[in-house]
Structure formats: C-alpha cells, structure tokens
Design an enzyme around this catalytic site. Structure first.
Site, PDB file in Angstrom:
ATOM      1  CB  CYS A 211      -0.805   0.083   1.159  1.00 28.31           C
ATOM      2  SG  CYS A 211      -2.014  -1.241   1.095  1.00 28.31           S
ATOM      3  CG  HIS A 290      11.973  -1.523   3.396  1.00 30.39           C
ATOM      4  ND1 HIS A 290      11.656  -2.599   3.846  1.00 30.39           N
ATOM      5  CD2 HIS A 290      11.627  -1.692   2.043  1.00 30.39           C
ATOM      6  CE1 HIS A 290      10.960  -3.345   3.249  1.00 30.39           C
ATOM      7  NE2 HIS A 290      11.014  -2.840   1.920  1.00 30.39           N
ATOM      8  CG  HIS A 374      -3.770  20.758   4.369  1.00 30.98           C
ATOM      9  ND1 HIS A 374      -5.061  20.752   5.177  1.00 30.98           N
ATOM     10  CD2 HIS A 374      -3.278  21.619   3.808  1.00 30.98           C
ATOM     11  CE1 HIS A 374      -5.362  22.217   4.757  1.00 30.98           C
ATOM     12  NE2 HIS A 374      -4.400  22.782   4.048  1.00 30.98           N
ATOM     13  CG  HIS A 378      -2.542   3.822   3.652  1.00 27.41           C
ATOM     14  ND1 HIS A 378      -3.450   3.615   2.610  1.00 27.41           N
ATOM     15  CD2 HIS A 378      -2.567   2.397   4.391  1.00 27.41           C
ATOM     16  CE1 HIS A 378      -3.609   2.364   2.474  1.00 27.41           C
ATOM     17  NE2 HIS A 378      -3.025   1.613   3.489  1.00 27.41           N
ATOM     18  CG  HIS A 407     -17.872   6.900   5.936  1.00 32.07           C
ATOM     19  ND1 HIS A 407     -19.023   7.575   5.175  1.00 32.07           N
ATOM     20  CD2 HIS A 407     -18.582   6.213   6.868  1.00 32.07           C
ATOM     21  CE1 HIS A 407     -20.096   7.307   5.749  1.00 32.07           C
ATOM     22  NE2 HIS A 407     -19.968   6.369   6.673  1.00 32.07           N
ATOM     23  CG  ASN A 411      -7.057  -0.195   2.468  1.00 28.41           C
ATOM     24  OD1 ASN A 411      -6.582   0.611   1.691  1.00 28.41           O
ATOM     25  ND2 ASN A 411      -6.482  -0.854   3.478  1.00 28.41           N
TER      26      ASN A 411
END
Lengths: 484, 436
Positions: A211, A290, A374, A378, A407, A411
């Site tokens: 992702c 990572h 802002h 994710h 919502h 995802n």
C-alpha cells in the site's frame, strides 16, 4: 499542547516568551549568517580598491549564477485525478453478506466474523467492489482482473487528460504501481498501447510493494526528473482487487476482503518551467523507511496459502503497533528537514535529559501541526488511523480526510492518499503555501512520506473529482459499531 | 426448435445482484398487509421481448447503471424478508438488491417467437425467466429476479420474476416500467411505496365465514411454494378485439335487446368455464374465482395487493345446463367479493395460515388493461410480452393479458390446467371459438 485561554497576565507573558523563543531559535541560522556576511563584506569592501571590488563582485555573481543554473529544477505536481467508481459497482453490506453466505455455506463462523469486521470497519455502504465481485460465485479470472485494471486505470488517466490537457505524446516517464496483479504484457504496456505513448518513454511497472508503493513511484519519478530536465512524468497508483479475493476461512486472512475496495489515481509530475505556474503542488521531499530487517515487521503483512490451499494476505495482530514503530523511524529522518528548529531543540534536550538525568521523563513528541497544515494518512483501516492519530497527536480535523476517505471509498491501497488530498481540496481548505504531509504504510513493513507545498489555492467545487457528488454530506459521524 | 434436455438453447449464465445506487431504505422495516401474506405462495413471471436497437451499444455495466438509477426510486423490492417477534414476516429495506441473471440464446428473436403447436406454450418463455421461489433460506432470498437473455440477432428478452407478496401484476408492471423511464433519464418524484397496513389488522376480528376462494395449505414454513398434485401445462391463444366483439355478440345475442351486455373478459370466462366443465364431467366445476383490478381507487406509485379484488362465483345448477348468457350474467351480477374476508382470515389467526389463492378453484385473472406494453427502453417498445402466474393450485388459472400480433391489438388467453385435461380443453376451445 492544550491552549490556555489568556485569563491572567502570567499566561499572556508566558505565551509571548514562547513566541520569542520559537522565532529566535527557528531563524537563528539566518540571523547568524546575515550578520557575519554583512560584517565581512563591509570590512572587505572598505579595504579594497575599485578593481578588486569589481573583480570580487563579478566572481560572486558568476558563482551564484552557476549554482542556480546547475541546481536541479524543482519537481511540480501539476495535477492528479482519482478514479470515481460507477454506482453500479456499489456494494452494500447486505449484499456483501448475502454473497459470502451463498458461496461459503458451511462456515458460519467466518461469516459472523466478517459481519463483526464490517460493523466496526468505519466503511460506509457506498464503497465499490470490482465488477467480478458482484457475481455469484465471484468471477476472479485474469480476464476479470484485466477488465478491472482497464476500467480503473483508463478512467483515471482520461480524467487526468481532461483536467490538464496533457498530450500523451508529451509523456516522458510512466510509472505504475499495482501490488498483486502483474500480467504479461505489463500494465504499463497496457497504458502505452491504449494511449499510444512514444516508443522512448521511460516506463516502470512496480509490483509487490504494497500500500505504500504510491509514494515509492512518486520518489522514483522525482529521481528520474532530476536527471532528465524538461520532462513530464505520469504516476499511476492502484490496487487491482480481483486477484486478492480470499476464498478460505482463516480469520487473519479475511480482513482484506472486508476492507479493500476499488480505487486508483493518476498523477502528473513535471519539472518543466512552463508547468510551474499552473501546478497545484511542489514536491518538496520524499522519505522512505524500510523495516524489513526486523523479523516481526517483515512478517506483519504476509501473502501465503492457508491450510486448505487458498491464497490470501495474512495480517498480524500487531499491525498497528508495528505501524507506529515504522512511523517513528520515518519521523526521525523527516523531522529534521521539516520541523522548525525550536521543536527539534526541545526534542534534543528532552532526549538528552532522558538519557543522562531521568529516564522517567516523558519523551517529547514534536508538534507536527506546526510544520504541516494538512495530513493525508493512508486509510488502511480504523485501527491504523487511530494509532497514527495517537502517535502524531493530531486533532479530529487533521485526521478527517483519512477517516472520511475510509468511509466513502474504503481502503483503496496506494491511491488512498490522493482521495484524501482531493477531500481537502473539495472542502476548500487548500490554500497557497500550505504544507501537506502524506504518510503511506504498507507491507515490508514500510513507512513512506511525502511533503508537498501548495503552489496555488484550489478553488471549489473541484470539477470531476471523486467527491463531487457527495462532499456536501461530509464530514459524517462514524459510529463505533454499525449494527447490521 | 426442440426443447430437448440434451442441449438447452440458453447458455453462458451469469448471476449477480443489482440494487439502489445510493443508500435507500435505511434498513427500515416495511410491514406487509394481510392480503400480501395471503398471496405469498404465488409468483408473477413476465417476459418482455425487445428488438436489437433497444439495447444496442450498451455494455452490461451501462445496463446495470440504468438499473441502479431505477432502483434508487424503487428500493422496497430490493429488501429481504425477516420475521418479527410474533412470527409475522416483514421486509427489511437493506438494499440487498434484485437478482440479475445474464444469459445468451443461440437462436434469433424471430425464430424463438414463432409459434409451435405441439409444445407447452409456457415452456419456452419459462427458460427466459427465473423459477426461483422464496425460501427455504428466507433471509437471503430475493423477492425479485430479472433475467436478461441476449439473442443471436442482438434482441433481448427481459424476464421479470415477481413475488406476489409484494403486489399484483399491475404493480409488477408499474415497477418495471420505471426502469424504462430510467433508461430515458426520467425519474419519479417519489420512490415507490407500499400500501399502509389496515388498522383493523390489529383488532384481529374474526371473519363472518371462511372464504371459499382460498384454501388453507401447508404449513410451508419459510419455503413459500406449493407443489402440485399433478403436472400443470399451459395452452394459450390470441384473440383480436374484433374476434372478442364477435364472441360477445354471439353470447349476448342482438344488441338491440335490453339484455345486459357481457364485457369481453367475462365472455371469455364464460366460454372457458363451460369447456372445462364439459371436460371435467365428474367433478363439475361449480365454483370459480375471478380476480379483477379495483377500478375505483387509484394506486399509482404504490406497490400493493389491495388493488386486486378476489371474487367468488358459485352456481348451484350444473354449468353445462346453463347457457353462456346465463353464465355470463351470473359472473357479472352474482360474484361475491371475498377480498376483505380473506384479509380478516389472515389477520385474525395468530398462527398466520398459508393460503393458496390462484388455482384453489378455476381462477380467471383479468390483466387485459395491465400496462405491460408501456415498458419503453430508450424509445423502443417490446415486440411481444408474455405473462404467466406460477405456483398455482391444481384447479388451474386462466390469464387474460394484452397482446399485439400482426400489428393488431387484442388479448392473449393463457389457460393452465392439469396435463390430463389440457389437450381436451384445447381442442374444445378451438372448436367453440371457431364457431363464433
């Protein structure tokens, strides 16, 4: 930090002291540099004769010119477009349950587990699933995956072309990331075939990177654009969910079925000078962390076959905690480049104090809201968002884009950051000069973040955006548990 | 065309669900009236045949999008049945959707519609509409199923399976006509709603007598269907309005006389009743049920079973001894409206009985003014529409619905009877009608 209402004069005094301290420390380097340079220049120039003064000035000018010309030009994010799914792909909970029941008739427990997940997921009943999922039994062949890929990717690119008037022949770099689906010919080849891109386009197809791959693609585009002046790059981030469908009954592997939804985004990056004026954002920095060297992080999100031979993605119970740790690593790297010096100093002093004086001092969590206006975190799931909010000490308004994206769209994996950015724009909150922090988390375990600076205020309504139809209904209150 | 079991002409079957495009219903509980529950064992199955131009250029996702837009305004049939604490079924409006079946046919539309004498008339149409009933898993059974079958030539058949518990055939037609409007981007001002529950249901008043037009069956539990004792077959024939007028005058005699005129539907009832009575000599058919639409009230925008009146006609004299005119007058003047007592019988019994309405007696259903040809897909009307009511009792059902053949308006009369008497009735009807 809680804001005290200025009730007494001591509180006011303390506030001004804090402001002075911050201003001084934040700009200390500038003050020192200016004073030293001014003094040195004045002393030197007074002692020189005309010829030497002229020679020095010209040298300074030539050196500055060489510096500015050879500096790599900034990378701008001209615009982006998110895939807006057709309502014909809508998947209400009742249908999701009915479909699951009809296919998985024997395993009542998995069905009940999925009901509990959906009730607490924070997803609405407007999220969309791939066309193949609406069939009983679901159609999950490669052909169906390709159909979904074409639907999502081509819609996003068409939308981007409409918004920016981009000529496909002008694309120099094409990067696409899609974690699970990797056919031959590749998805980039599919795009090149459809839009008739040039034969010398630099194309890269990233798979298996989870992702957080969206920001990896953006980073790759940034590096390429640094080395190739006057170029345009398109980055496409998506997750084709058709091959991801888990047909077994193991609980840890059922979660993706409940949370992953249809989505994709196409981003137009450029270092061309003429794009500077109309670009929405300037890409300031991308930092990648990572954690695969740590065993627990490595196994946290793991694709494997269950005892019955069904392929699925196993999510560890420690996902949120591992996410928090990865975030902290990322913060250590990105903190120094974005946090004001005052926050960094406090953090340094507290860390030294904890080490040498008293371990019981609370670690100082820098206030990132001072660096950023802002936040796009994710939308991996409700637990992940809660953990991030806690770790970064963000208010409900800061975390609103993530919650509302989860919502409305579910995802959507690597493209969720762009839906969240679109939400902020659609709400009319994006003003010139605003700093945006995008944080992506994904298998590996990786935490990648990007810093964007708004180049021009974004006017509402945002035409053709995914929130066009529904932005007026948001924000909504999302209950803890929705009873099904 | 031979409908053998080896090779069905229908192939490539895919099942999915379609529902409202936006959150509708909000999980509201829709109550069912006594009449709704009385009709729960029956299903209305209508097949609309469209020419290739109606759906030309549309992908399945485009078609589904029109359906999603349509169902935004008709979300009650997209719900699922639940049982309240008292055991009374109701509909949970949870957007679960209508089941959609996609299929292909290896024949052309014209070839398919060509009449074949030796076949059961309903058989070929039955392949184009789902025969699924509600239950045994009521939670996940869709009350409405649609089948879209694409012919080799590009024509399309739309098969609508509608659970009678939702409403009568007029309601079903109005429901799907909204889809036609949606394909032309026209939407109703209000979503379809269901008729209100009568307050008298709460009073649970016992009816004055047991209704004769329905039969108590079961208990069926959650599987809302009844099995027939014998196999039922259907024979249907077309009659233009001109032919019906001739039939009418042959029954009534001279128009100048002061006799009451028997309308076309009742004339057809008379003829069919007499034929059936003559064939079934042992069990003289002394009682029939007539179902007609309530012409008084308007039920526009409502899905309901209240608009259909269920009447019982009884004769003490054997039918064969009555003249068609006398029989016709009996139907016109001596029909007893049992709708109210059926509803009372359902509501007053705490056990919620299972009723069989169609087919308890020989039942005549008048759909001659049902708006089935009003389904207009992107400006195209259907070339043919076939109606059927399935899961009926052993006494049989006669359906009269509008039809258009050879550019001539008329009606199609569909007679469903046990297989042991259908062929005799068929030959007798042919003889009687040719005499008119």
């Amino acid at each position: 930090m809680p804001e005290n209402s200025p009730a007494s004069s001591t509180a006011v005094q303390r506030k001004y002291l804090k402001l002075c301290y911050r201003h001084l420390i934040d700009n200390i380097l500038s003050y020192l540099l200016i004073s030293i340079t001014a003094t040195a220049a004045a002393v030197q120039l007074l002692r020189l004769d005309l010829l030497q003064a002229l020679f020095s000035s010209i040298s300074i000018i030539i050196i500055s010119a060489v510096y500015f010309i050879s500096k790599p030009s900034s990378v701008y994010l001209v615009d982006y477009a998110c895939y807006n799914p057709s309502k014909a792909l809508r998947s209400p909970f009742s249908f999701f349950m009915e479909n699951s029941e009809m296919i998985r008739r024997n395993e009542r427990k998995s069905l009940e587990f999925q009901v509990r997940i959906l009730e607490r997921s924070g997803l609405s009943e407007e999220t969309c699933l791939a066309p193949g999922f609406h069939y009983i039994p679901p159609k999950l062949t490669t052909e169906d995956a390709k159909f979904e890929a074409e639907l999502v990717i081509f819609s996003a690119i068409d939308s981007l072309i409409r918004k920016t008037d981009l000529d496909p022949g002008d694309v120099d770099v094409l990067i696409l990331n899609c974690s699970v689906f990797s056919p031959a010919p590749s998805l980039v080849a599919m795009v090149i075939n459809r839009y008739k891109l040039r034969s010398d386009v630099r194309c890269y197809n990233l798979t298996g990177m989870g992702c957080s791959a969206g920001l990896i693609s953006v980073d790759l585009a940034r590096v390429l654009l640094r080395n190739h002046p006057n170029s345009n790059a398109i980055v496409i981030s998506t997750e084709i969910i058709t091959p991801n469908y888990y047909e077994g009954n193991e609980r840890e592997m059922l979660l993706p079925n409940c949370l992953f939804r249809l989505g994709g985004a196409a981003v137009f990056l450029s270092n061309k000078r003429r794009e500077r004026r109309r670009a929405k954002y300037k890409l300031v920095n991308v930092v990648r962390t990572h954690k695969a060297s740590d065993e627990k992080s490595y196994k946290c999100i793991h694709q494997e076959e269950d005892t019955e031979g069904n392929l699925g993605i196993k999510l560890s119970k420690d996902l949120s905690v591992i996410g928090g740790e990865a975030l902290r690593s990322n913060l250590m790297t990105i903190g120094p480049s974005v946090l004001p010096a005052s926050e960094q100093l406090l953090f340094l002093l507290t860390s030294l104090g904890r080490k040498f004086f008293n371990r019981k001092w609370n670690p100082y969590v820098p206030d990132f809201t001072r660096a950023f206006d802002h936040f796009c975190i994710h939308a991996g799931g409700r637990a992940v968002i809660n953990e991030m909010q806690k770790n970064l000490r963000l208010s409900a308004e800061h975390i609103e884009p993530s919650r509302m994206t989860l919502h409305r769209f579910g995802n959507t994996s690597s493209s969720s950051l762009w839906y969240e950015l679109s939400y902020i724009e659609s709400k009319g909150r994006m003003k010139k000069g605003d700093m945006v922090w995008q944080i992506a988390l994904g298998s590996g375990f990786k935490c990648n973040s990007a810093v964007l600076k708004c180049n021009r205020s974004v006017e509402t309504p945002v035409d053709g955006g995914p929130w066009e139809e529904c932005i007026d209904r948001y924000p909504v209150h999302i209950p803890e548990v929705v009873k099904l | 065309m031979v409908l053998s079991n080896e090779e069905s002409p229908i192939y490539d079957i895919k099942i999915s669900s379609v529902g409202p495009g936006h959150i509708s219903g909000q999980d509201a509980a829709q109550e069912l009236t006594g009449m709704d529950l009385a009709m729960k064992l029956h299903y209305i199955r209508t097949v609309y045949y469209f020419p290739a131009q109606a759906f030309e250029g549309l992908t399945i996702i485009d078609i589904k999008e029109t359906i999603f837009n349509w169902l935004d305004h008709a979300y009650i049939p997209c719900g699922r049945f639940r049982k309240s604490d008292s055991g009374r079924p109701y509909i949970k409006c949870n957007d679960c959707g209508v089941r959609l079946i996609e299929a292909r046919c290896n024949m052309g539309l014209r070839e398919w519609l060509e009449p074949r004498d030796h076949d059961d008339d309903d058989a070929k149409h039955k392949l184009l509409v789902s025969s699924q009933v509600l239950g045994p898993d009521l939670f996940y059974s869709p009350p409405v199923l649609m089948q879209l079958t694409k012919f080799k030539c590009g024509g399309m058949a739309v098969g609508l399976s509608w659970a009678h518990v939702l409403g009568d055939a007029f309601t079903a037609a109005s429901f799907i006509n909204l889809w036609g409007q949606a394909t032309r981007k026209q939407y109703p001002a209000q979503p379809l709603r269901m008729a209100h529950c009568n307050n008298e249901a709460q009073n649970s008043k016992s009816p004055i007598r047991e209704p004769l037009s329905v039969k108590r069956v079961g208990p069926v539990g959650d599987h809302w269907a009844m099995k027939n004792e014998t196999n039922m077959e259907t024979y249907s024939f077309y009659a233009s309005w001109a032919e019906l007028t001739r039939l009418q005058s042959s029954i009534c005699g001279d128009k100048d006389k002061e006799n009451q005129q028997i309308p076309p539907f009742e004339s057809l009832c008379t003829i069919v009743w007499q034929c059936v009575a003559k064939i079934k000599r042992d069990s003289d058919v002394k009682m029939v049920t007539i179902c007609k639409k309530d012409s008084g009230n308007s039920f526009e925008g409502v899905i309901t079973n209240k608009a259909q009146r269920v009447k019982m006609v009884k004769t003490d004299v054997p039918v064969v001894e009555l003249s068609p005119m006398e029989l016709g007058l009996l139907i016109m003047n001596q029909a007893v409206d049992e709708t109210k007592i059926i509803e009372e019988a359902m509501d007053s019994d705490n056990e919620l009985p299972d009723f069989l309405v169609y087919g308890t007696n020989l039942t005549f259903v008048d759909l001659h003014d049902a708006p089935i040809y009003d389904l207009n897909i992107r400006g195209h009307e259907p070339v043919y529409v076939h109606c059927g009511i399935n899961n009926v009792g052993d006494e049989g059902v006669v359906l009269v619905f509008p039809s258009r053949e050879d550019h001539c308006d008329g009606v199609r009369v569909s007679v469903t009877l046990p297989e042991n008497c259908i062929s005799d009735v068929k030959s007798m009807l042919k003889k009687e009608l040719s005499l008119c």
